[in-house]
Design an enzyme around this catalytic site. Structure first.
Site, PDB file in Angstrom:
ATOM      1  N   ARG A   1       6.423   1.953  -4.897  1.00 15.58           N
ATOM      2  CA  ARG A   1       7.836   1.667  -5.169  1.00 15.58           C
ATOM      3  C   ARG A   1       7.886   0.707  -6.349  1.00 15.58           C
ATOM      4  O   ARG A   1       7.050  -0.181  -6.476  1.00 15.58           O
ATOM      5  CB  ARG A   1       8.527   1.031  -3.953  1.00 15.58           C
ATOM      6  CG  ARG A   1       8.835   2.013  -2.823  1.00 15.58           C
ATOM      7  CD  ARG A   1       9.906   3.047  -3.207  1.00 15.58           C
ATOM      8  NE  ARG A   1      10.192   3.998  -2.143  1.00 15.58           N
ATOM      9  CZ  ARG A   1       9.607   5.188  -2.015  1.00 15.58           C
ATOM     10  NH1 ARG A   1       8.691   5.577  -2.882  1.00 15.58           N
ATOM     11  NH2 ARG A   1       9.954   5.998  -1.028  1.00 15.58           N
TER      12      ARG A   1
ATOM     13  N   GLU B   1      15.001   2.515 -11.081  1.00 15.73           N
ATOM     14  CA  GLU B   1      15.003   3.971 -11.306  1.00 15.73           C
ATOM     15  C   GLU B   1      16.258   4.671 -10.811  1.00 15.73           C
ATOM     16  O   GLU B   1      16.567   5.782 -11.239  1.00 15.73           O
ATOM     17  CB  GLU B   1      13.762   4.612 -10.647  1.00 15.73           C
ATOM     18  CG  GLU B   1      13.792   4.594  -9.126  1.00 15.73           C
ATOM     19  CD  GLU B   1      12.577   5.294  -8.513  1.00 15.73           C
ATOM     20  OE1 GLU B   1      11.447   4.979  -8.901  1.00 15.73           O
ATOM     21  OE2 GLU B   1      12.793   6.155  -7.639  1.00 15.73           O
TER      22      GLU B   1
ATOM     23  N   HIS C   1       9.289   9.705 -10.743  1.00 12.72           N
ATOM     24  CA  HIS C   1       9.209   9.830  -9.284  1.00 12.72           C
ATOM     25  C   HIS C   1       8.966  11.293  -8.875  1.00 12.72           C
ATOM     26  O   HIS C   1       9.722  11.867  -8.087  1.00 12.72           O
ATOM     27  CB  HIS C   1      10.483   9.293  -8.611  1.00 12.72           C
ATOM     28  CG  HIS C   1      10.222   8.781  -7.217  1.00 12.72           C
ATOM     29  ND1 HIS C   1      10.776   7.616  -6.728  1.00 12.72           N
ATOM     30  CD2 HIS C   1       9.468   9.270  -6.216  1.00 12.72           C
ATOM     31  CE1 HIS C   1      10.366   7.427  -5.476  1.00 12.72           C
ATOM     32  NE2 HIS C   1       9.577   8.428  -5.155  1.00 12.72           N
TER      33      HIS C   1
HETATM   34  P1  NAI Z   1       1.282   4.386   5.104  1.00 12.41           P
HETATM   35  O1  NAI Z   1       2.254   3.702   6.029  1.00 12.41           O
HETATM   36  O2  NAI Z   1       0.386   5.449   5.657  1.00 12.41           O
HETATM   37  O3  NAI Z   1       0.345   3.294   4.384  1.00 12.41           O
HETATM   38  C1  NAI Z   1       0.832   2.104   3.853  1.00 12.41           C
HETATM   39  C2  NAI Z   1      -0.277   1.072   3.980  1.00 12.41           C
HETATM   40  O4  NAI Z   1       0.158  -0.116   3.316  1.00 12.41           O
HETATM   41  C3  NAI Z   1      -0.597   0.697   5.437  1.00 12.41           C
HETATM   42  O5  NAI Z   1      -1.985   0.836   5.675  1.00 12.41           O
HETATM   43  C4  NAI Z   1      -0.151  -0.743   5.540  1.00 12.41           C
HETATM   44  O6  NAI Z   1      -0.959  -1.515   6.425  1.00 12.41           O
HETATM   45  C5  NAI Z   1      -0.312  -1.205   4.084  1.00 12.41           C
HETATM   46  N1  NAI Z   1       0.418  -2.432   3.797  1.00 12.41           N
HETATM   47  C6  NAI Z   1       1.569  -2.897   4.361  1.00 12.41           C
HETATM   48  N2  NAI Z   1       1.876  -4.111   3.860  1.00 12.41           N
HETATM   49  C7  NAI Z   1       0.911  -4.413   2.966  1.00 12.41           C
HETATM   50  C8  NAI Z   1       0.671  -5.534   2.130  1.00 12.41           C
HETATM   51  N3  NAI Z   1       1.500  -6.602   2.149  1.00 12.41           N
HETATM   52  N4  NAI Z   1      -0.421  -5.527   1.338  1.00 12.41           N
HETATM   53  C9  NAI Z   1      -1.284  -4.460   1.339  1.00 12.41           C
HETATM   54  N5  NAI Z   1      -1.106  -3.370   2.118  1.00 12.41           N
HETATM   55  C10 NAI Z   1      -0.031  -3.349   2.914  1.00 12.41           C
HETATM   56  O7  NAI Z   1       2.184   4.944   3.905  1.00 12.41           O
HETATM   57  P2  NAI Z   1       1.824   6.114   2.884  1.00 12.41           P
HETATM   58  O8  NAI Z   1       2.279   7.407   3.428  1.00 12.41           O
HETATM   59  O9  NAI Z   1       0.419   5.969   2.454  1.00 12.41           O
HETATM   60  O10 NAI Z   1       2.817   5.748   1.670  1.00 12.41           O
HETATM   61  C11 NAI Z   1       2.682   4.533   0.952  1.00 12.41           C
HETATM   62  C12 NAI Z   1       3.905   4.330   0.072  1.00 12.41           C
HETATM   63  O11 NAI Z   1       3.915   5.318  -0.961  1.00 12.41           O
HETATM   64  C13 NAI Z   1       5.262   4.539   0.795  1.00 12.41           C
HETATM   65  O12 NAI Z   1       5.687   3.356   1.473  1.00 12.41           O
HETATM   66  C14 NAI Z   1       6.175   4.882  -0.352  1.00 12.41           C
HETATM   67  O13 NAI Z   1       6.772   3.702  -0.846  1.00 12.41           O
HETATM   68  C15 NAI Z   1       5.247   5.474  -1.415  1.00 12.41           C
HETATM   69  N6  NAI Z   1       5.496   6.897  -1.650  1.00 12.41           N
HETATM   70  C16 NAI Z   1       5.751   7.313  -2.935  1.00 12.41           C
HETATM   71  C17 NAI Z   1       5.990   8.651  -3.206  1.00 12.41           C
HETATM   72  C18 NAI Z   1       6.229   9.146  -4.594  1.00 12.41           C
HETATM   73  O14 NAI Z   1       6.655  10.309  -4.771  1.00 12.41           O
HETATM   74  N7  NAI Z   1       5.950   8.377  -5.624  1.00 12.41           N
HETATM   75  C19 NAI Z   1       6.040   9.631  -2.114  1.00 12.41           C
HETATM   76  C20 NAI Z   1       5.683   9.104  -0.819  1.00 12.41           C
HETATM   77  C21 NAI Z   1       5.456   7.784  -0.606  1.00 12.41           C
END
Ligand code: NAI
Length: 334
Positions: A234, A263, A295
């Protein structure tokens, strides 16, 4: 169930209509973004389906609730754009699509990495102009380089798997280490060590109060000189003006972005005939070592199919049992 679907483009309508082939739900597609002005369009709908740049603050949620909305089905994994406390107070159930294709986002992240490292955006333009000079296109072998993964959940793990295949050293920073990443050889470190030792840092954590501007001027100053920074999570996880300063000084080697803090005013539409009013974004576009996509990391057929199916499954479950399959609750914001 009557469902008001906001921020829709032709591809959203195609994939959601396909997933609703039985006609169980009455989908009303709105091209406009959901905000205080457009919320009235959901009047009479029990469900609202929203995307990443819709505004779901307390005011909008109150309007939706007054119009009869009881469930909010997000077509995204991220939920940072929803005031969850306000939703809970109003009794609006919020569902999301926790996993649709981590591969889509991970593969796009690696596409940014490879393009930046080998200057493919510049090489493409040069060759079309008949310029076959190689000056300025020098890259580095990824084999043996250190990749720092911030957030080693589903997407971060996929990135780690791909980069392990390139022969990279893997560092992880996450409050919840992922055993699958440890099995790949990832070493979990604190952020300081990751910043100081990584050749590439890639961000895959959610946007929360803890991760907002995680990469600020201080973090950039602690990064290995000339390192690459990738953000497909994000926009607000990085402080964009601070990143611009680091690019100007030459401290930051290159930047790959699929997301941008502001964005909402830009992405998902064709503004090519208009004047660009965002000076920060305009400055980013001037750097030869910056590669930006709008995005699109999620944008594969597989991901859009999964997003549509899970979104409708959330709405089905709410209609059948009063709860969604994949709820988002206040406790998730850690
Ligand atoms: P997920 O929930 O599987 O993994 C997120 C990880 O971040 C978790 O392991 C969590 O413990 C960790 N985390 C939380 N707080 C943290 C911190 N302060 N420092 C370090 N790590 C921390 O989520 P997933 O599916 O891997 O997605 C991650 C992010 O990717 C989403 O939250 C979303 O913002 C973004 N995203 C972007 C997309 C795009 O098209 N550009 C599409 C889908 C998701």
């Amino acid at each position: 169930m009557r469902v008001a679907v906001f921020s829709t483009r032709p591809y959203d309508r195609l994939f959601l209509s396909r997933a609703n082939a039985t006609g169980r739900h009455q989908l009303e597609f709105h091209e406009s973004c959901l905000d205080a002005d457009s919320a009235g369009a959901a009047e009479g709908a029990l469900a609202v389906c929203a995307f990443v740049n819709d505004h779901l603050d307390a005011k909008v949620l109150q309007r939706l609730h007054a119009g009869g909305v009881r469930v909010l089905a997000l077509r995204s994994a991220g939920f940072n754009h929803v005031d969850l406390e306000a939703a809970a107070a109003l009794g609006i159930v919020v569902g999301r699509v926790p996993e649709y294709s981590p591969y889509a986002v991970a593969e796009h992240t690696v596409a940014l990495l490879l393009a930046l490292n080998r200057h493919l955006h510049r090489a493409y333009a040069r060759v079309r102009e008949g310029n076959f000079a190689l000056e300025g296109l020098l890259g580095f072998d990824l084999h043996g380089r250190t990749i720092g993964v911030v957030g080693t959940g589903k997407i971060g793990e996929c990135v780690a798997r791909i980069m392990a295949g390139f022969g990279c050293q893997l560092l992880g920073f996450d409050p919840h280490p992922n055993p699958a990443c440890v099995a790949l050889g990832m070493r979990y470190v604190d952020l300081s060590e990751m910043l100081a030792t990584s050749d590439v840092i890639t961000l895959h954590c959610p946007l929360t109060p803890h991760t907002r501007h995680l990469i600020d001027a201080d973090a950039l100053a602690r990064m290995k000189p000339r390192a690459m920074l990738l953000n497909t999570s994000r926009g607000a996880v990085i402080d964009t003006p601070a990143v611009i300063a680091a690019l100007k000084s030459g401290r930051l080697g290159s930047l790959g972005l699929d997301v941008y803090e502001e964005e909402g005013d830009l992405f998902f539409r064709d503004l090519s005939g208009e004047v660009l009013r965002d000076d920060v974004f305009a400055r980013l576009l001037t750097f030869p070592n910056v590669f930006i996509t709008g995005h699109q990391a999620f944008f594969t057929e597989d991901a859009l199919t999964a997003i549509a199916e899970t979104t409708l499954a959330n709405i089905d479950a709410f209609e059948d049992r009063g709860e969604v399959l994949h709820p988002v609750s206040i406790e998730r914001v850690v």
